[in-house]
Scaffold this motif. Sequence first.
Motif, PDB file in Angstrom:
ATOM      1  N   ASN A 172      42.259  44.219  38.522  1.00 41.22           N
ATOM      2  CA  ASN A 172      41.788  43.112  39.364  1.00 41.22           C
ATOM      3  C   ASN A 172      42.176  43.235  40.831  1.00 41.22           C
ATOM      4  O   ASN A 172      42.077  42.278  41.591  1.00 41.22           O
ATOM      5  N   ASP A 212      41.274  45.865  44.039  1.00 42.89           N
ATOM      6  CA  ASP A 212      40.543  47.042  44.476  1.00 42.89           C
ATOM      7  C   ASP A 212      41.157  47.602  45.761  1.00 42.89           C
ATOM      8  O   ASP A 212      42.132  47.067  46.294  1.00 42.89           O
ATOM      9  N   LYS A 255      47.068  44.231  35.127  1.00 45.77           N
ATOM     10  CA  LYS A 255      46.440  43.179  35.922  1.00 45.77           C
ATOM     11  C   LYS A 255      47.504  42.562  36.820  1.00 45.77           C
ATOM     12  O   LYS A 255      48.598  42.226  36.360  1.00 45.77           O
ATOM     13  N   ASP A 258      42.902  36.755  42.092  1.00 47.58           N
ATOM     14  CA  ASP A 258      41.764  36.468  41.230  1.00 47.58           C
ATOM     15  C   ASP A 258      40.550  37.218  41.755  1.00 47.58           C
ATOM     16  O   ASP A 258      39.738  36.694  42.507  1.00 47.58           O
ATOM     17  N   LEU A 259      40.454  38.494  41.364  1.00 48.53           N
ATOM     18  CA  LEU A 259      39.328  39.336  41.730  1.00 48.53           C
ATOM     19  C   LEU A 259      38.592  39.750  40.470  1.00 48.53           C
ATOM     20  O   LEU A 259      39.119  39.607  39.359  1.00 48.53           O
ATOM     21  N   PRO A 260      37.369  40.271  40.581  1.00 49.72           N
ATOM     22  CA  PRO A 260      36.654  40.737  39.400  1.00 49.72           C
ATOM     23  C   PRO A 260      37.475  41.733  38.609  1.00 49.72           C
ATOM     24  O   PRO A 260      38.205  42.558  39.174  1.00 49.72           O
ATOM     25  N   GLU A 261      37.372  41.692  37.280  1.00 49.44           N
ATOM     26  CA  GLU A 261      38.134  42.586  36.424  1.00 49.44           C
ATOM     27  C   GLU A 261      37.786  44.049  36.653  1.00 49.44           C
ATOM     28  O   GLU A 261      38.615  44.928  36.523  1.00 49.44           O
ATOM     29  N   GLU A 262      36.527  44.339  36.973  1.00 45.82           N
ATOM     30  CA  GLU A 262      36.094  45.718  37.183  1.00 45.82           C
ATOM     31  C   GLU A 262      35.415  45.821  38.542  1.00 45.82           C
ATOM     32  O   GLU A 262      34.193  45.850  38.646  1.00 45.82           O
TER      33      GLU A 262
END
Length: 219
Positions: free
Chosen positions: A163, A165, A191, A201-205
Motif C-alpha cells: 500500500n 508506492d 502493509k 491508505d493507498l490502493p493495495e496494488e
Amino acid sequence: MRLILIRHGQTPSNVAHLLDTGVPGPGLTELGLDQAAALPGALADENIEVLFVSTLVRTHLTAAPLASARGLEPVVRDGLREVVAGDLEMLSDHESVKTYLETVFGWSAGRTELRMPGGEDGTEFLGRYDAVIDEAAATGAGTVALVSHGAAIRAWVAARAANVDVEWAAEHALSNTGIVTLEGAPSDGWKVVTWEGQAVDLPEEPEDSGPTGQPLHEG
C-alpha cells in the motif's frame, strides 16, 4: 508480525546535508541524543520483543535508550546499513543527491539493475535488507523493531509494501527517529500501518511509478 522501522537520530552529517553512508559513520548531535531518549516513550504502547540495528554507530546510539528501557540486546546486522553512496560519498550538491535518490527509488520501481555510481545495485541492496527482515520474522516475535536509515527504509518499504508506492515514498521524507510501522510477513507481504504516526491508505496494488518529489538529504 508487526515490524517497526526507525530512522536513526540526527547526526552532524545530516545537519551538513552530506551523503554520509560509510562505516562506522558519525555519532549523534545533542538533538539526536534527545531524539533517541524520546523513543522509549514514543513506543511505549508497542510490545517490542527483538531489536535490530545496523553496523553504523548512529543506529547503536539511537537504539540504546530503547534497549535499556526494554532490557533488550540489539542484534547488529550489516544488511540494515544505509544505501551505499559510492562515488557520491560525502557530497551534498543538488546533482549528487538527485542521482542518489533517483537510483534508490528506481530500485523500488523495479529497476534493480541500476547501480549507484561506484556502489551497489538494487538487487544487492534489496537482497541484504530482505535477509534481515526474514531473520526478524524467523524469531517468531510478534513485534520487532529495526533501527536503520532514511533512504534504506523508504526504498525497501516502497519496494515491498503493498500500500505504499514509489511516489508516496519519494514525496514523504522520514525525519530523524521517524517511525514506519508495518504488518505482515515475508511470505504474505507487508502493509504499512502508519508512517510517522499517520495512517496510510493507498490502493493495495498501486501502479508502477517513477521517482518524484524534491531531492531529500538522507544518511
